[in-house]
Design a protein around this motif. Sequence first.
Motif, short mmCIF file in Angstrom:
data_model
loop_
_atom_site.label_atom_id
_atom_site.label_comp_id
_atom_site.label_asym_id
_atom_site.label_seq_id
_atom_site.Cartn_x
_atom_site.Cartn_y
_atom_site.Cartn_z
N PRO A 1 -8.58 -5.50 -5.85
CA PRO A 1 -9.72 -5.08 -5.51
C PRO A 1 -10.42 -5.74 -6.83
O PRO A 1 -10.04 -6.35 -7.26
N GLU A 2 -11.64 -6.05 -5.80
CA GLU A 2 -12.71 -6.67 -7.09
C GLU A 2 -14.25 -5.27 -7.55
O GLU A 2 -13.95 -4.52 -6.73
N GLN B 1 -20.43 0.16 -15.58
CA GLN B 1 -21.16 0.41 -16.51
C GLN B 1 -20.20 1.75 -17.43
O GLN B 1 -19.50 2.15 -17.03
N THR B 2 -20.61 1.11 -18.47
CA THR B 2 -20.52 2.21 -19.41
C THR B 2 -22.06 3.08 -20.53
O THR B 2 -22.63 2.56 -20.48
N GLU C 1 -17.87 0.51 -9.99
CA GLU C 1 -17.19 0.43 -8.39
C GLU C 1 -16.61 -0.70 -7.65
O GLU C 1 -16.50 -1.84 -8.66
N VAL C 2 -15.05 -0.40 -7.38
CA VAL C 2 -14.48 -1.01 -7.27
C VAL C 2 -14.42 -1.89 -5.06
O VAL C 2 -14.31 -0.21 -4.64
#
Length: 141
Positions: free
Chosen positions: A64-65, A70-71, A54-55
């Motif tokens: 962006p942060e 997740q993998t 999620e960016v």
Amino acid sequence: MSRFRNPPIVEAWIAFDFNPKPDKVSWEVDAHRFRKASMEEFPQAQFLFTSEMEVEERRDGSVPEVKNHQTKLDLVRMRSENNKHVLQLGDDRMAFNLLEGGKDYPGFANLLDETLRHLETYRSIYEPSGTEPVAFWFSII
């Protein structure tokens, strides 16, 4: 162009999609057990993952942060020493492939016997509640 009465088979495989057991948590938990049970026959393995993140855009326009990364394990592809047998394991899926058969293709009965043997390993570890229709494919020259 030559014609074959029985064209050489390059690849043949049987694949299963399973209905999970009702209390299934995650297929990844038991993937290690399946790998360990198959390691002697399939010493080589590839682990394929997907990555989700999620960016969040920043108000000041800077980079962006990344908020959440997740993998997820998607597939374990195991190969025999000679690379002619492949056992693939995914979330509620299993497939067994014979590669580069050509004129050495051992026949459907052999493919089925080997597949059923690996199916027993799958069933003992994952305990699926059932299967969807089984798929059989082959590729010829």
